[in-house]
Design an enzyme around this catalytic site. Sequence first.
Site, short mmCIF file in Angstrom:
data_model
loop_
_atom_site.label_atom_id
_atom_site.label_comp_id
_atom_site.label_asym_id
_atom_site.label_seq_id
_atom_site.Cartn_x
_atom_site.Cartn_y
_atom_site.Cartn_z
N GLY A 13 -7.12 18.47 -1.46
CA GLY A 13 -6.68 18.61 -0.07
C GLY A 13 -7.79 18.37 0.94
N GLN A 14 -7.46 18.61 2.23
CA GLN A 14 -8.42 18.31 3.30
C GLN A 14 -9.74 19.06 3.12
OE1 GLN A 14 -7.46 19.68 7.28
NE2 GLN A 14 -9.14 18.53 8.15
N TYR A 144 3.82 30.76 7.93
CA TYR A 144 2.43 30.54 7.50
C TYR A 144 1.55 31.71 7.96
CZ TYR A 144 -2.16 28.12 7.52
OH TYR A 144 -3.47 27.77 7.35
P1 NAD Z 1 -4.13 20.76 2.19
O1 NAD Z 1 -2.67 20.81 2.34
O2 NAD Z 1 -4.87 19.55 2.69
O3 NAD Z 1 -4.56 20.99 0.68
C1 NAD Z 1 -3.90 21.90 -0.16
C2 NAD Z 1 -3.94 21.36 -1.56
O4 NAD Z 1 -3.24 22.29 -2.41
C3 NAD Z 1 -3.22 19.99 -1.72
O5 NAD Z 1 -4.08 19.06 -2.31
C4 NAD Z 1 -2.03 20.31 -2.58
O6 NAD Z 1 -1.67 19.27 -3.47
C5 NAD Z 1 -2.53 21.53 -3.34
N1 NAD Z 1 -1.41 22.34 -3.88
C6 NAD Z 1 -0.21 22.57 -3.30
N2 NAD Z 1 0.55 23.32 -4.10
C7 NAD Z 1 -0.18 23.55 -5.23
C8 NAD Z 1 0.07 24.27 -6.41
N3 NAD Z 1 1.24 24.87 -6.63
N4 NAD Z 1 -0.91 24.32 -7.34
C9 NAD Z 1 -2.10 23.70 -7.15
N5 NAD Z 1 -2.38 22.99 -6.03
C10 NAD Z 1 -1.43 22.93 -5.08
O7 NAD Z 1 -4.71 22.08 2.91
P2 NAD Z 1 -6.18 22.32 3.50
O8 NAD Z 1 -6.16 21.93 4.94
O9 NAD Z 1 -7.20 21.76 2.61
O10 NAD Z 1 -6.21 23.91 3.47
C11 NAD Z 1 -6.76 24.64 2.41
C12 NAD Z 1 -6.66 26.12 2.74
O11 NAD Z 1 -7.34 26.39 3.97
C13 NAD Z 1 -5.22 26.63 2.93
O12 NAD Z 1 -5.13 27.95 2.46
C14 NAD Z 1 -5.06 26.62 4.43
O13 NAD Z 1 -4.12 27.56 4.85
C15 NAD Z 1 -6.45 27.03 4.88
N6 NAD Z 1 -6.73 26.62 6.25
C16 NAD Z 1 -6.83 25.30 6.58
C17 NAD Z 1 -7.08 24.94 7.89
C18 NAD Z 1 -7.21 23.49 8.30
O14 NAD Z 1 -7.33 23.21 9.51
N7 NAD Z 1 -7.24 22.55 7.36
C19 NAD Z 1 -7.22 25.92 8.88
C20 NAD Z 1 -7.05 27.26 8.52
C21 NAD Z 1 -6.82 27.61 7.19
C1 AKB Z 2 -2.66 24.64 10.91
O1 AKB Z 2 -2.61 24.06 12.02
O2 AKB Z 2 -1.66 25.05 10.30
C2 AKB Z 2 -4.02 24.89 10.30
C3 AKB Z 2 -4.49 26.25 10.64
C4 AKB Z 2 -5.11 26.50 11.95
O3 AKB Z 2 -4.35 27.14 9.86
N1 AKB Z 2 -4.91 23.86 10.73
#
Ligand code: NAD
Ligand code: AKB
Length: 313
Positions: A13-14, A144
């Site tokens: 993921g990201q 969420y």
């Molecule tokens: P993303 O959606 O880019 O990556 C999540 C990854 O999890 C994906 O590659 C997906 O294939 C994998 N996934 C989904 N279901 C799965 C499963 N059942 N088993 C194994 N893998 C699985 O999300 P991200 O942006 O990388 O976020 C990662 C974490 O950080 C999350 O908990 C998100 O809530 C948190 N977060 C992200 C942001 C942001 O801006 N990116 C901000 C706040 C919090």
């Molecule tokens: C979203 O917009 O859902 C995420 C976060 C702030 O958790 N980037």
Amino acid sequence: MQKEKILVIGASGQIGVELTMALRNLYGNANVVASDLREENELLKGTGPYVSLDVMNKEMLHVQVIRQNITQIYLLAAILSATGEKNPNLAWNLNMQGLLNVLDIAREEKIKKVYWPSSIAVFGPTSPKKNCPQQTIIEPITVYGISKYAGEFWCNYFNKRFGVDVRSLRYPGLISYKSEPGGGTTDYAIEIFHDAIEEKKYECFLKKDTYLPMMYMPDAIRATIELMEAPQKRISVRTSYNISAISFSPAEIAASIKKRIPEFQIKYKPDYRQVIAESWPQSIDDSVAKKDWHWKPEYDLEKLTDDMLKNIK
Ligand code: NAD
Ligand code: AKB
């Protein structure tokens, strides 16, 4: 001393791609096992071990943890705010059960450290808009946000009741160019750079004056590693730490891009994500993280814009 062996769940993921690479630099490629439900991200290929793993399958996860002698788990698999509103049941199930599976296994197998991210999405319309404090009114309006807030309390519970060393950050919207964003409300601040370079125009799904807390990915990765490396005695928050870097609106990021690409044009067409964005704070008070483990961001909007445009080009 036991060697660290780290499992990253949601590594494609990201955040996962960049965090896995940073952990591999720190602990050695062979000692960081990347895992995901989807296929291995191109950028990770050839850089270390990869296993296909569904965090919802507890038995499979448990077997991998034992087989690979895992000592630390980073759980990143989740459904984000905008995608979550399209399928609330799925978001709740993955975000809650995935975390509980990891916490249970961490307790049973005496995993040394667990990392699980929360989000500014825990806050709701009744939380303070400016400099939102660590402890305040928290009434999230998205599935969420509800799952993240409940997750924070599970982390706190497993730490206090069973001694699991689980640590967490409330990330703001994260901006990056290496891997695609996963369906969040803050994703506009990434799309805008790609469209500015490719099309010289962008249609924004938020209103021009919607301020949100944001952070550039290198700061987020460094914050994560600094939190995880901090001595246990410095960790006073076992729910999740507020962290902060920048706060800007679509109009401000557009102006920053326009300084570098003068022909860039932006239009606004707010959709269902506007309501989500308006329910979140505009800026975050991270003084507890600063005090506990000396958190300090490096990137402001100008530095971030330069770096994003240079790298996407
Ligand atoms: P993303 O959606 O880019 O990556 C999540 C990854 O999890 C994906 O590659 C997906 O294939 C994998 N996934 C989904 N279901 C799965 C499963 N059942 N088993 C194994 N893998 C699985 O999300 P991200 O942006 O990388 O976020 C990662 C974490 O950080 C999350 O908990 C998100 O809530 C948190 N977060 C992200 C942001 C942001 O801006 N990116 C901000 C706040 C919090
Ligand atoms: C979203 O917009 O859902 C995420 C976060 C702030 O958790 N980037």
